[in-house]
Scaffold this motif. Structure first.
Motif: not given
Ligand code: AMP
Ligand code: GLY
Length: 424
Positions: A103, A118, A188, A273
């Motif tokens: 990441k 973000a 976000l 998002m």
């Molecule tokens: P990711 O594996 O980075 O997609 O994160 C898993 C889940 O966490 C996502 O599907 C979102 O529901 C939540 N998430 C990740 N990053 C954010 C963010 N910056 N703001 C809000 N929700 C987030």
């Protein structure tokens, strides 16, 4: 024609089904596969993380094409190893797979090329992370850098929760070495959409938009899972929004790939998002989603092998990529106690009672294995019942009709897959 599929989930059973539907004479090998794939080809008992063993097998059997389902072998360089032997394989190489494997790597690219995402920063030092966290506002998001089987993202509502999350990831190493680096992000607000594209590195083409259901319980309640069901096409993202996503995210991303020497070939699955300021990138996956594959491949009219060949030979722009004008719904049936440690070994009854409905109702198996004359549960997500029809409502009814025929002790499934359709 010989094809190898690497993986053992519902996604891989769906790939096997699609390939055999396109070309019944195909000789199929699935490593390691499940009880469902065993009925379409030969299961090869090699785990997806054993790159050397997979490569040795491929060197001996020389498959004409290999499909890689999960992220672990992609991040571990299975594509590089196969290509070194001159074998065609559908998926990104290890350098490109970092887009899912790290990441911190991805955030670096997004920030360097000014792509919408973000606000955030990466850390290897816990004290520095704590300091930045205090400047970020709440809620905030704490992410372990590496692969953590979908569990490495923590959302903190308060300074105390944020401090605990950083400690958990970086000091207690709750996700092992995946937490050696951490990414802190602003939270976000918006609706989430995931978009699959197929790419040969030069061109990318959209799959229909699909929607997963991540929580274990109806009405999006309870623990997060790998996905409890999906449907496609989903009205969540319309044509105008797709155009915005192309212009603001994917076109610039592919320019960034060129600049960085990243040759991305395969499936790129973007988690976005949809905020009031437009779509922003949450994450990338470098493979098909599961259970998204179970609804996307039944919609794909073009033979899957043709798609893979166009990608490995870098001529995707000329491919006539066609999708059927139907809707597909897939309902996951999971083992008792999933997403915790699943109970295994329960006999699955009724698989033979699911009607075929003229080929529009199919059970894709995942955590299943043969034990004597029975098929028993052998993983958290056990199977997915998938149906398609011109009408989404009818596809949904068909899928649940299939579910009603299947029984195993402690089976869990959601009743509301594709029930609440959220349009833009
Ligand atoms: P990711 O594996 O980075 O997609 O994160 C898993 C889940 O966490 C996502 O599907 C979102 O529901 C939540 N998430 C990740 N990053 C954010 C963010 N910056 N703001 C809000 N929700 C987030
Ligand atoms: N269904 C979510 C994923 O495959 O990552």
């Amino acid at each position: 024609m010989k094809v190898l599929i690497i993986g053992s989930g519902g996604r891989e059973h769906t790939m096997a089904w699609k390939l055999k539907t396109d070309e019944p004479s195909l000789k199929l090998f699935i490593a390691p596969g499940n009880a469902g794939t065993a009925s379409l080809g030969e299961n090869v008992p090699i785990a997806v993380s054993k790159i050397e063993e997979l490569t040795r097998w491929a060197e001996k059997h020389r498959p004409d094409m290999t499909f890689v389902g999960p992220e672990v072998p992609l991040c571990a360089g299975v594509v590089d190893a196969f290509e070194k032997l001159g074998l065609a394989i559908f998926g990104p190489n290890a350098k490109a797979a970092q887009l899912e494997g790290s990441k911190v790597f991805t955030k670096g690219i997004l920030q360097k090329y000014n792509l919408p995402t973000a606000k955030g920063q990466s850390f290897t030092d816990a004290n520095a992370a704590h300091l930045y966290s205090q400047s970020l506002g709440y809620p905030q998001v704490i992410k372990a850098d590496g692969l953590a089987a979908g569990k490495g993202v923590l959302i903190a509502q308060t300074p105390r929760e944020a401090a605990m999350a950083i400690h958990q990831v970086m000091v207690e190493k709750a996700f092992g070495s995946a937490g050696a680096k951490v990414l802190l992000e602003e939270f976000l607000v918006g609706r989430e959409a995931s978009i699959h594209v197929v790419t040969d590195g030069d061109t990318y083409r959209y799959f229909p938009v699909s929607q997963d259901h991540k929580r274990i319980g109806d009405g999006d309640t309870g623990a997060n899972t790998g996905g409890m069901g999906a449907y496609a096409p989903a009205p969540l993202v319309d044509e105008a929004m797709l155009e915005t996503i192309s212009k603001t995210i994917l076109d610039p991303l592919f320019i960034a790939f060129k600049q960085e020497g990243i040759d991305f070939r395969g499936i790129l699955y973007a988690g976005l998002m949809l905020t009031a300021q437009g779509p922003k990138v949450l994450e990338f996956n470098v493979r098909f989603g599961d259970p998204e594959t179970q609804v996307l491949l039944p919609l794909l009219e073009t033979p899957l092998l043709e798609v893979a060949r166009a990608v490995t030979e870098k001529r995707l722009a000329k491919l006539d990529l066609k999708f059927r004008k139907v809707s597909a719904v897939s309902v996951v049936m999971a083992a008792a106690n999933y997403p915790g440690e699943p109970r295994l070994g329960d006999a699955i009854k009724g698989l033979d009672l699911v009607p075929d409905e003229m080929g529009r109702l199919v059970v894709f198996q995942a955590g299943t294995k043969k034990q004597g004359r029975e098929i028993v549960t052998s993983g958290g997500r056990v199977l997915t019942v998938t149906a398609w029809d011109e009408s989404l409502e009818r596809a949904r009814e068909l899928a649940y009709h299939g579910v009603s025929k299947i029984q195993f002790a402690g089976a869990q499934f959601r009743y509301d897959i594709a029930a609440k359709l959220t349009a833009v």
